[in-house]
Design an enzyme around this catalytic site. Structure first.
Site, PDB file in Angstrom:
ATOM      1  N   GLY A  28      -6.384   0.528 -14.076  1.00  0.00           N
ATOM      2  CA  GLY A  28      -6.415  -0.878 -13.635  1.00  0.00           C
ATOM      3  C   GLY A  28      -7.547  -1.140 -12.655  1.00  0.00           C
ATOM      4  O   GLY A  28      -8.175  -2.201 -12.680  1.00  0.00           O
ATOM      5  N   GLU A  76      -4.313  -4.101  -6.641  1.00  0.00           N
ATOM      6  CA  GLU A  76      -4.503  -2.792  -7.290  1.00  0.00           C
ATOM      7  C   GLU A  76      -5.077  -1.747  -6.325  1.00  0.00           C
ATOM      8  O   GLU A  76      -5.854  -0.876  -6.707  1.00  0.00           O
ATOM      9  CB  GLU A  76      -5.289  -2.924  -8.597  1.00  0.00           C
ATOM     10  CG  GLU A  76      -4.583  -3.899  -9.541  1.00  0.00           C
ATOM     11  CD  GLU A  76      -4.833  -3.703 -11.002  1.00  0.00           C
ATOM     12  OE1 GLU A  76      -5.197  -2.593 -11.393  1.00  0.00           O
ATOM     13  OE2 GLU A  76      -4.651  -4.675 -11.752  1.00  0.00           O
ATOM     14  N   GLN A 124     -23.866 -19.987   0.540  1.00  0.00           N
ATOM     15  CA  GLN A 124     -24.967 -20.247   1.475  1.00  0.00           C
ATOM     16  C   GLN A 124     -26.187 -20.822   0.751  1.00  0.00           C
ATOM     17  O   GLN A 124     -26.831 -21.754   1.231  1.00  0.00           O
ATOM     18  CB  GLN A 124     -25.338 -18.925   2.188  1.00  0.00           C
ATOM     19  CG  GLN A 124     -26.136 -19.113   3.449  1.00  0.00           C
ATOM     20  CD  GLN A 124     -25.336 -19.784   4.572  1.00  0.00           C
ATOM     21  OE1 GLN A 124     -24.116 -19.841   4.526  1.00  0.00           O
ATOM     22  NE2 GLN A 124     -26.041 -20.323   5.553  1.00  0.00           N
ATOM     23  N   GLN A 180     -38.418 -17.062   0.671  1.00  0.00           N
ATOM     24  CA  GLN A 180     -38.010 -15.650   0.672  1.00  0.00           C
ATOM     25  C   GLN A 180     -36.540 -15.489   1.098  1.00  0.00           C
ATOM     26  O   GLN A 180     -35.838 -14.587   0.616  1.00  0.00           O
ATOM     27  CB  GLN A 180     -38.912 -14.880   1.640  1.00  0.00           C
ATOM     28  CG  GLN A 180     -39.057 -13.433   1.282  1.00  0.00           C
ATOM     29  CD  GLN A 180     -40.088 -12.737   2.155  1.00  0.00           C
ATOM     30  OE1 GLN A 180     -40.098 -12.899   3.387  1.00  0.00           O
ATOM     31  NE2 GLN A 180     -40.951 -11.975   1.545  1.00  0.00           N
ATOM     32  N   SER A 226       0.838  -1.206   0.000  1.00  0.00           N
ATOM     33  CA  SER A 226       0.000   0.000   0.000  1.00  0.00           C
ATOM     34  C   SER A 226       0.873   1.257   0.000  1.00  0.00           C
ATOM     35  O   SER A 226       0.563   2.253  -0.645  1.00  0.00           O
ATOM     36  CB  SER A 226      -0.899   0.013   1.243  1.00  0.00           C
ATOM     37  OG  SER A 226      -1.828  -1.042   1.167  1.00  0.00           O
ATOM     38  N   THR A 233      -5.899  -1.892  -1.900  1.00  0.00           N
ATOM     39  CA  THR A 233      -6.872  -2.542  -1.007  1.00  0.00           C
ATOM     40  C   THR A 233      -8.123  -1.667  -0.859  1.00  0.00           C
ATOM     41  O   THR A 233      -8.106  -0.471  -1.191  1.00  0.00           O
ATOM     42  CB  THR A 233      -6.257  -2.724   0.398  1.00  0.00           C
ATOM     43  OG1 THR A 233      -5.936  -1.416   0.894  1.00  0.00           O
ATOM     44  CG2 THR A 233      -5.009  -3.593   0.377  1.00  0.00           C
TER      45      THR A 233
HETATM   46  N1  CAA Z   1      -4.080   9.204  -9.256  1.00  0.00           N
HETATM   47  C1  CAA Z   1      -3.272  10.219  -9.611  1.00  0.00           C
HETATM   48  N2  CAA Z   1      -2.301  10.707  -8.800  1.00  0.00           N
HETATM   49  C2  CAA Z   1      -2.181  10.144  -7.585  1.00  0.00           C
HETATM   50  C3  CAA Z   1      -2.999   9.089  -7.155  1.00  0.00           C
HETATM   51  C4  CAA Z   1      -3.980   8.613  -8.037  1.00  0.00           C
HETATM   52  N3  CAA Z   1      -4.790   7.593  -7.730  1.00  0.00           N
HETATM   53  N4  CAA Z   1      -2.623   8.745  -5.898  1.00  0.00           N
HETATM   54  C5  CAA Z   1      -1.603   9.558  -5.554  1.00  0.00           C
HETATM   55  N5  CAA Z   1      -1.341  10.387  -6.570  1.00  0.00           N
HETATM   56  C6  CAA Z   1      -0.302  11.445  -6.616  1.00  0.00           C
HETATM   57  C7  CAA Z   1      -0.550  12.480  -5.541  1.00  0.00           C
HETATM   58  O1  CAA Z   1      -1.430  13.482  -5.996  1.00  0.00           O
HETATM   59  C8  CAA Z   1       0.855  13.037  -5.305  1.00  0.00           C
HETATM   60  O2  CAA Z   1       1.174  13.929  -6.349  1.00  0.00           O
HETATM   61  P1  CAA Z   1       1.987  15.278  -6.001  1.00  0.00           P
HETATM   62  O3  CAA Z   1       3.296  14.828  -5.443  1.00  0.00           O
HETATM   63  O4  CAA Z   1       2.109  15.964  -7.325  1.00  0.00           O
HETATM   64  O5  CAA Z   1       1.158  16.016  -4.997  1.00  0.00           O
HETATM   65  C9  CAA Z   1       1.742  11.792  -5.512  1.00  0.00           C
HETATM   66  O6  CAA Z   1       0.961  10.869  -6.285  1.00  0.00           O
HETATM   67  C10 CAA Z   1       2.153  11.140  -4.197  1.00  0.00           C
HETATM   68  O7  CAA Z   1       0.965  10.830  -3.503  1.00  0.00           O
HETATM   69  P2  CAA Z   1       0.771  11.157  -1.939  1.00  0.00           P
HETATM   70  O8  CAA Z   1       1.644  12.280  -1.525  1.00  0.00           O
HETATM   71  O9  CAA Z   1      -0.691  11.280  -1.708  1.00  0.00           O
HETATM   72  O10 CAA Z   1       1.378   9.812  -1.327  1.00  0.00           O
HETATM   73  P3  CAA Z   1       0.826   8.930  -0.131  1.00  0.00           P
HETATM   74  O11 CAA Z   1       1.912   7.968   0.174  1.00  0.00           O
HETATM   75  O12 CAA Z   1       0.253   9.750   0.961  1.00  0.00           O
HETATM   76  O13 CAA Z   1      -0.432   8.140  -0.799  1.00  0.00           O
HETATM   77  C11 CAA Z   1      -1.226   6.212  -2.037  1.00  0.00           C
HETATM   78  C12 CAA Z   1      -0.269   7.387  -1.971  1.00  0.00           C
HETATM   79  C13 CAA Z   1      -2.603   6.740  -2.432  1.00  0.00           C
HETATM   80  C14 CAA Z   1      -1.329   5.478  -0.707  1.00  0.00           C
HETATM   81  C15 CAA Z   1      -0.634   5.305  -3.134  1.00  0.00           C
HETATM   82  O14 CAA Z   1       0.660   4.865  -2.733  1.00  0.00           O
HETATM   83  C16 CAA Z   1      -1.472   4.109  -3.441  1.00  0.00           C
HETATM   84  O15 CAA Z   1      -2.422   4.182  -4.232  1.00  0.00           O
HETATM   85  N6  CAA Z   1      -1.142   2.915  -2.853  1.00  0.00           N
HETATM   86  C17 CAA Z   1      -1.712   1.668  -3.253  1.00  0.00           C
HETATM   87  C18 CAA Z   1      -0.753   0.966  -4.186  1.00  0.00           C
HETATM   88  C19 CAA Z   1      -1.454  -0.025  -5.064  1.00  0.00           C
HETATM   89  O16 CAA Z   1      -2.580   0.168  -5.521  1.00  0.00           O
HETATM   90  N7  CAA Z   1      -0.735  -1.101  -5.377  1.00  0.00           N
HETATM   91  C20 CAA Z   1      -1.236  -2.069  -6.273  1.00  0.00           C
HETATM   92  C21 CAA Z   1      -0.090  -2.876  -6.786  1.00  0.00           C
HETATM   93  S1  CAA Z   1      -0.255  -3.327  -8.456  1.00  0.00           S
HETATM   94  C22 CAA Z   1      -1.162  -4.751  -8.516  1.00  0.00           C
HETATM   95  O17 CAA Z   1      -1.813  -5.148  -7.599  1.00  0.00           O
HETATM   96  C23 CAA Z   1      -1.111  -5.305  -9.871  1.00  0.00           C
HETATM   97  C24 CAA Z   1      -1.417  -6.735 -10.072  1.00  0.00           C
HETATM   98  O18 CAA Z   1      -0.514  -7.485 -10.387  1.00  0.00           O
HETATM   99  C25 CAA Z   1      -2.806  -7.194 -10.115  1.00  0.00           C
END
Ligand code: CAA
Length: 380
Positions: free
Chosen positions: A242, A363, A336, A279, A132, A365
C-alpha cells in the site's frame, strides 16, 4: 530493473492518462466540494480492468503487477487524489492480500466481483485509540464454534460508506500483542456491522472515510484470512504494498502541481514579462521536477522488488516518505507560484495543497516510515 517501460506498461499509462484527463478531472472539483465519491469514476476504472491489477486471470484480473499499478495510480491521482486512494486501497490493501493469503474458495468467492467493481474493498486496521501503534488494537475476536464473534471500533476507514468487502483485523488475545492479531474477510451486510460517521476532512474530501463498529458480528471460520495470529504479518506485508501505492499517489499530486505551475507561469505577467522568466519561479519548478523524478525512481524500484518477491520493506518506506514530502513541498510552491489565485478555489492548486497532506499521514506517517528505515539501517 528496466528503465524502459514495456509496450504493455506504456499502454496502461496512456489509458490511465486519457481516462483521468477526460473523465476524472472534469468531476474532481465538484466532488471535492460535495464531499462525495463520483461512483462513475470507479465504474469506469472497473471497465478499464483497473480493479484487478494484482489479480490473476483465473479470477478475472489482469495480474499486471505493482509497477503497472504505480503507473496507473500516478495518472489517476494527478487528476483526483480522492479517486486515486479508493483505487489504491481496493487494489493494494484488499484484493492484493486476498490473492496472497486467501484460500482458493475465498478467492473464487470474492475476487471476480471485486474486479468487476461489484464489491469495493476497505481495510480496517486503525482504531480510535491505535493508529501508528497498530500492534495494540483492541477489537476483539472470540471463537464460538464455527464462527468468530467480533466486537470493537475502527476509525478513518477509506471507502467505508460503499465497501462490499472489508478486511478487519482483530485480536484473539491482546496480551499476545502482534501474535494475537487475526484477519477476517467481512461482508458489511452482516448483522452487527455498523458504518459510523463520515469524516469531514481537510483534503481528499471526495474519498469517503468513516468509522466502523462491530456489535457481536459473526464471521464464519471460513472467512478468516490466513491462520489465527497471522493477522499482523498480513497487515504489515499488505501495507508494504500500500505504501508504494501512496507514493504513486503523491507523485501524481506533485505532477499536477508542477504542470499547473508551468501553465500559470507561462501566461501570468508581472513587471512586464511572464513570471516564468523570473529565476524565483524557475527554481521552484526545477525543484518540483527533481523531486518527482527521485520519488518515481524510488517508487518504481520498490514496486519492482515487490513484483519480484524480494524484500522491499525499507524500499516501500523510503518511496512513501520521499514522495509524500515531495508532494507537500510541490503543493506549497505551486500555491506560491499562483500567488493570490492559488489561494482561491478557482484554481486546482488549492485542492492539491489540501490533498497532499494526507500522504504524509495514512498508511504509516512519515515518522513511522523513518522508524522503519532507521530500524533497517541500524539493524535494530
Ligand atoms: N513489514 C513486514 N513485517 C513487519 C513490518 C513491515 N513493514 N513492520 C513490522 N513488522 C513485523 C516485525 O518484524 C515483527 O515481527 P516478529 O514479531 O516476527 O519479529 C512484528 O511485525 C511486530 O513488529 P514490531 O515488534 O516491530 O512492533 P512495533 O510496535 O515496535 O512496530 C510498527 C510496528 C512498525 C510501528 C507498525 O505498527 C506500523 O507500521 N505502524 C503504522 C501503522 C500504519 O501504517 N497504519 C496505516 C493504517 S491503514 C490506512 O491508512 C489505510 C487507508 O485507509 C488509506
Amino acid at each position: 530493473m528496466d528503465f524502459q517501460l514495456s509496450e504493455e506498461q506504456q499502454l496502461i499509462q496512456k489509458t490511465a492518462h486519457d481516462f483521468a484527463e477526460n473523465e476524472i478531472k472534469p468531476r474532481a472539483r465538484q466532488a471535492d466540494r460535495t464531499e462525495s465519491m463520483p461512483m462513475k469514476n470507479l465504474q469506469g476504472l472497473a471497465e478499464l480492468g483497473f480493479l484487478g491489477f494484482l489479480v490473476p486471470e483465473a479470477y478475472g484480473g489482469a495480474e499486471l503487477g505493482n509497477r503497472a499499478l504505480c503507473l496507473a495510480l500516478e495518472e489517476i491521482n494527478r487528476a483526483c487524489a480522492s479517486t486515486g486512494v479508493a483505487l489504491s486501497v481496493h487494489n493494494s490493501l484488499v484484493s492484493g492480500p486476498l490473492v496472497k493469503f486467501g484460500s482458493e474458495e475465498q478467492k473464487k468467492r470474492y475476487l471476480p466481483e471485486m474486479v468487476r467493481g461489484e464489491r469495493f474493498g476497505a481495510y480496517a486496521l486503525t482504531e480510535p485509540g491505535y493508529g501508528s501503534d497498530a500492534v495494540s488494537i483492541q477489537t476483539k475476536a472470540e471463537r464460538k464454534g464455527d464462527v468468530y464473534v467480533l466486537n470493537g471500533q475502527k476509525a478513518w476507514i477509506t471507502n467505508g460508506t460503499f465497501a462490499g468487502l472489508v478486511i478487519v483485523f482483530a485480536t484473539l488475545d491482546p496480551s499476545l500483542r502482534s501474535k494475537g492479531i487475526t484477519a477476517f474477510l467481512v461482508d458489511p451486510k452482516t448483522p452487527g456491522f455498523n458504518v459510523g460517521k463520515k469524516e469531514l476532512k481537510m483534503g481528499i474530501r471526495a474519498s469517503e472515510t468513516t468509522e466502523l463498529s462491530f456489535d457481536d458480528l459473526e464471521v464464519p471460520v471460513e472467512n478468516r484470512l490466513g491462520e489465527e495470529g497471522e493477522g499482523f504479518k498480513i497487515a504489515m506485508d499488505t501495507l508494504n504494498g500500500g505504501r508504494i501505492g501512496i507514493a504513486a499517489q503523491a507523485i501524481g499530486i506533485a505532477r499536477a502541481c508542477m504542470e499547473d505551475s508551468r501553465d500559470y507561469a507561462n501566461q501570468r505577467e508581472q513587471f512586464g514579462k511572464k513570471i516564468a522568466d523570473f529565476q524565483a519561479i524557475q527554481w521552484k519548478v526545477a525543484d518540483m521536477a527533481v523531486g518527482i523524478e527521485s520519488a518515481r525512481l524510488l517508487a518504481h524500484k520498490a514496486a519492482w522488488l515487490r513484483d519480484q518477491g524480494l524484500d522491499h520493506t525499507q524500499a516501500a518506506a523510503m518511496a512513501k516518505l520521499c514522495a509524500s514530502e515531495v508532494a507537500n513541498q510541490a503543493a506549497t510552491d505551486a500555491v506560491q507560484v499562483h500567488g493570490g489565485a492559488g489561494y482561491c478555489q478557482d484554481f486546482d492548486v488549492e485542492r492539491y495543497f489540501r490533498d497532499a497532506k494526507i500522504t504524509e499521514i495514512y498508511e504509516g506517517t512519515s515518522e513511522i516510515q523513518r522508524l522503519v528505515i532507521a530500524r533497517s539501517v541500524l539493524g535494530a
